[in-house]
Design an enzyme around this catalytic site. Structure first.
Site, PDB file in Angstrom:
ATOM      1  N   CYS A 142       0.842  -1.194   0.000  1.00 51.54           N
ATOM      2  CA  CYS A 142       0.000   0.000   0.000  1.00 51.54           C
ATOM      3  C   CYS A 142       0.873   1.238   0.000  1.00 51.54           C
ATOM      4  CB  CYS A 142      -0.934   0.007   1.208  1.00 51.54           C
ATOM      5  SG  CYS A 142      -0.073   0.258   2.773  1.00 51.54           S
ATOM      6  N   CYS A 154       3.270   1.526   2.787  1.00 50.15           N
ATOM      7  CA  CYS A 154       4.495   0.730   2.624  1.00 50.15           C
ATOM      8  C   CYS A 154       5.548   1.523   1.858  1.00 50.15           C
ATOM      9  CB  CYS A 154       4.197  -0.563   1.867  1.00 50.15           C
ATOM     10  SG  CYS A 154       3.054  -1.681   2.685  1.00 50.15           S
ATOM     11  N   ASP A 186      13.840  24.279 -32.875  1.00 49.66           N
ATOM     12  CA  ASP A 186      15.042  24.526 -33.669  1.00 49.66           C
ATOM     13  C   ASP A 186      14.759  24.095 -35.111  1.00 49.66           C
ATOM     14  OD1 ASP A 186      17.894  24.822 -34.271  1.00 49.66           O
ATOM     15  OD2 ASP A 186      17.908  22.636 -34.325  1.00 49.66           O
ATOM     16  N   ASP A 246      18.043  19.642 -30.977  1.00 50.40           N
ATOM     17  CA  ASP A 246      18.859  18.433 -31.165  1.00 50.40           C
ATOM     18  C   ASP A 246      20.347  18.677 -30.996  1.00 50.40           C
ATOM     19  OD1 ASP A 246      19.261  19.945 -33.517  1.00 50.40           O
ATOM     20  OD2 ASP A 246      19.776  18.119 -34.624  1.00 50.40           O
ATOM     21  N   ASP A 280      21.289  24.121 -28.471  1.00 49.53           N
ATOM     22  CA  ASP A 280      19.911  24.189 -27.951  1.00 49.53           C
ATOM     23  C   ASP A 280      19.848  23.913 -26.444  1.00 49.53           C
ATOM     24  OD1 ASP A 280      18.809  24.534 -30.571  1.00 49.53           O
ATOM     25  OD2 ASP A 280      19.045  22.390 -30.910  1.00 49.53           O
TER      26      ASP A 280
END
Length: 633
Positions: free
Chosen positions: A13, A16, A424, A521, A525
């Site tokens: 639960c 826990c 980009d 990429d 960036d």
């Protein structure tokens, strides 16, 4: 600092998982911990000079759970054995429940009332000791560590009803009868509580297996054996025996076991499971091949370069596991509530008992006890604790199957709020032509310098249809930036951008109150990616961009950005549904279990037996509701 995902067995639960997390966080040398209840894992970042996994195991095992630190241990086998034992005990408990109901309801006659009660006493003891013993053992261990969870509630409620029934079995007539008070035994309550809780856990475990299906399907991409070329011969060896530098042979229809570079042979490889691209890719000498992909045509030989936990597929699996184990901001709040929830339930149960005695005195003692037991049973925090992580596990798993790798759960919560996106151009929106002679760039047409990625126009249209304002940032000259922005349907763009310019536009949009996503990429960036509310990298980009990004898109299909927004919306909506019903369940059921309606003359109350059934079904309903995410488009 070291970072590991360690399996934790024995969690049932939210209490826990909160206890495991609290225990680990209290240890010196541990920087951060995130425990996933449905994933049954602990993601731990720690200083290996101060604390070791063995230290963590001692602490967690002493608290009544089991932390798996041996990588050779087959956790799936342990879980299967545990699940089989749970099913066995559940089935046997149902047998005891049927026997109990048969005797207590008079369907089977065993003689006098005293004889019936003594038979029920024996059945109840056997059921509690064999079928329900884990509840009592865990509750005792937690008590020694001054903690409590669902097992505490189950143990207390069954022992209270059992103890009261034992007293009535031997002294009911002399004690209650002499006072003119009607008395009963409640062995059926003890037996049915154990039975229904075990049933709920069995159903829950089965449903949880479905929430982790994405990880299992990714792991299933890795073959168990590999063909190694040694001294001209091809030898079959276990995957773990493949080393960097080995020459590996893969035949048509087989899965590639490790990452490497092709040295011999030509053919086609299906990389859809990694890149999402539907068509097989042509491969020849010096081409890169990846673990988990499938040879469609030809026989290939390649030199192993990344093996074991260092392959791209292993990194993808690790990223998905970490994302599924990470916590959205709302889950951190729920965890804090869950940690104090069980003590609060114990207090409400005690208050219920006292109020009934104050209202009715000694004559309502049985009613007071049953009401207190019903409150203990029904107010379990399981549903509340499962509401967020199960939805996140399914949502992140489905995203992975769609080629969208989510690094942390915060991105899931923020993605649905995105109303501005900065993208980009070169390498992200367009694919540059590497074969062009750029010395004569001035004389080359723009569409011969580079091309739009497949579905780029549709992707931008999908984003705009969601009400997202799209900005294109490019280091290219104004003519090229304007051309490609208009061609793809972007209304806002900026040319000749330096890395700082990209960061500035993200900050500018955020100051306008927008939730900004950045897609890039390259290294240039990374500043903007780090600042954005949601950072998205392309899998074929630089390692720096992917390290910074919260989301990585496999392949070149930019429509996945809109898909990620949609999945985020569906996942967050599911979390809200789950939390709403989990809280409403407790708000409605606790007063009914306490017998509040009886105070107003309504002869209705949720008994301990039905409280256990409702509690079990609340947890199952949350998990099965989360699984609906797999069906949503």
């Amino acid at each position: 600092m070291e970072k590991k995902i360690l399996p934790v067995l024995g969690m049932a639960c939210a209490g826990c998982s909160a206890n495991v997390e609290r225990k680990l966080k209290a240890m010196d040398g541990i920087k951060s911990v995130s425990v996933s209840l449905p994933g049954r894992t602990a993601m731990v970042e720690y200083d290996e000079k101060i604390v070791t996994p063995a230290d963590m195991k001692r602490e967690i095992d002493a608290a009544g759970f089991e932390l798996i630190i041996d990588e050779e241990t087959r956790v799936d086998t342990l879980e299967k054995n545990s699940y089989r034992l749970l099913l066995h005990r559940t089935a046997l408990s149902w047998l005891f429940a049927l026997l109990t109901m048969s005797v207590s309801m008079g369907w089977v006659s065993v003689g006098s009332l005293d004889a019936s009660n003594q038979v029920l006493l024996i059945i109840c003891i056997v059921n509690m000791i064999y079928c329900g013993r884990q509840f009592y053992l865990n509750a005792w261990r937690l008590l020694l560590h001054r903690s409590a969870n669902m097992d505490t509630l189950v143990a207390m409620s069954t022992l209270m009803s059992f103890g009261f029934s034992v007293f009535n079995t031997f002294w009911g007539s002399s004690f209650w009868g002499s006072r003119g008070i009607e008395w009963h035994t409640y062995y059926d309550a003890s037996v049915m509580i154990v039975t229904f809780v075990l049933t709920g856990r069995s159903l829950e475990e089965r449903a949880k297996k479905s929430t982790a299906s994405a990880i299992r399907s990714l792991m299933g991409l890795v073959p168990r054996m590999a063909h190694i070329v040694s001294n001209g011969d091809v030898v079959d060896v276990p995957l773990a025996a493949v080393s960097v530098g080995d020459v590996v042979e893969v035949r048509k229809g087989e899965k590639i076991p490790v990452d490497g570079t092709l040295t011999e042979g030509t053919g086609y490889v299906d990389e859809s499971m990694i890149s999402g691209e539907p068509l097989p890719v042509s491969k020849s000498t010096a081409a890169r091949v990846l673990a988990g992909t499938i040879v469609s045509e030809g026989t290939l030989r390649f030199r192993a370069e990344q093996v074991g936990q260092h392959t791209m597929l292993a990194n993808i699996i690790r990223m998905v596991q970490e994302a599924q184990g990470s916590k959205a901001p709302v889950q951190r709040l729920v965890d804090k509530v869950a940690l104090v929830f069980v003590p609060c339930v114990l207090a409400v149960s005690a208050l219920t008992f006292v109020l009934w005695l104050l209202i009715g005195g000694e004559s309502v003692l049985p009613q007071a006890l049953l009401s207190a037991i019903s409150v203990l049973v029904i107010a379990c925090p399981c549903a509340m604790g499962l509401a967020t992580p199960t939805a996140l596990m399914v949502g992140i798993g489905k995203a992975a199957q769609c080629g969208i790798l989510v690094k942390d759960a915060t991105a899931v919560e923020h993605m649905c709020k995105v109303d501005a996106l900065v993208i980009d151009k070169t390498g992200t929106l367009t694919i540059p032509n590497k074969d062009v002679d750029f010395k004569s760039a001035e004389n080359i047409a723009l569409e011969d310098r580079e091309q739009l990625k497949p579905y780029a126009v549709e992707a931008i249209a999908m984003l705009k249809a969601r009400g997202i304002e799209v900005w294109m940032m490019s280091g290219d000259k104004e003519e090229a930036a304007a051309y490609w922005a208009k061609k793809v349907g972007i209304d806002h763009w900026k040319s000749c951008c330096m890395p700082q310019d990209k960061e500035d536009i993200v900050r500018h949009l955020q100051l306008q109150g927008k939730t900004v996503a950045m897609v890039g990429d390259g290294i240039n960036d990374s500043q903007a990616l780090a600042l954005a509310d949601v950072s998205i990298a392309m899998a074929r980009g630089t390692d720096v961009a992917m390290d910074v990004a919260q989301v990585t898109l496999m392949g070149d299909d930019l429509r996945r950005i809109a898909d990620a927004c949609r999945l985020s919306h569906n996942t967050v909506a599911m979390i809200r549904q789950n939390l709403f019903w989990a809280f409403v369940y407790n708000i409605i059921c606790i007063p009914l279990a306490a017998g509040a309606l009886r105070l107003f003359g309504v002869d209705f109350q949720i008994t301990p037996m039905w409280a256990s059934a409702l509690m079990a079904m609340s947890s199952v309903s949350v998990v099965t509701n989360s699984l609906r995410l797999k069906l949503l488009k």
